[in-house]
Design a protein around this motif. Structure first.
Motif: not given
Length: 80
Positions: A26-27, A30, A35-37, A39
């Motif tokens: 996830s990082s 992002n 973007q903060h796509t 969590v």
């Protein structure tokens, strides 16, 4: 809107991010999208369903990045 942004999902190159639970998938998504796509959490099993992000990738064209749940999640949520 750019015509490329209207490319249907099936016609886009799918780039799937896979790996062990809590390995930074996830990082990475992002960071790739800027973007903060997805969590991000230190808790295993936070990503349970695929997270899709359509984008235009320079030199490639229309793509969809897919962040997946990790494998090897031994938590109660992972068992489900």
């Amino acid at each position: 809107m750019n015509v490329k942004n209207k490319t249907p999902e099936p016609q886009r190159l799918h780039i799937v991010i896979t790996g062990a639970a809590n390995s930074g998938k996830s990082s990475l998504l992002n960071a790739l999208t800027g973007q903060h796509t997805s969590v991000v959490s230190s808790t295993k099993g936070t990503t349970t369903d695929p997270v899709k992000k359509p984008m235009e990738l320079h030199g490639t064209g229309p793509v969809i990045f897919v962040d997946t749940a990790g494998f090897g999640d031994s938590t109660e949520l992972g068992a489900l």
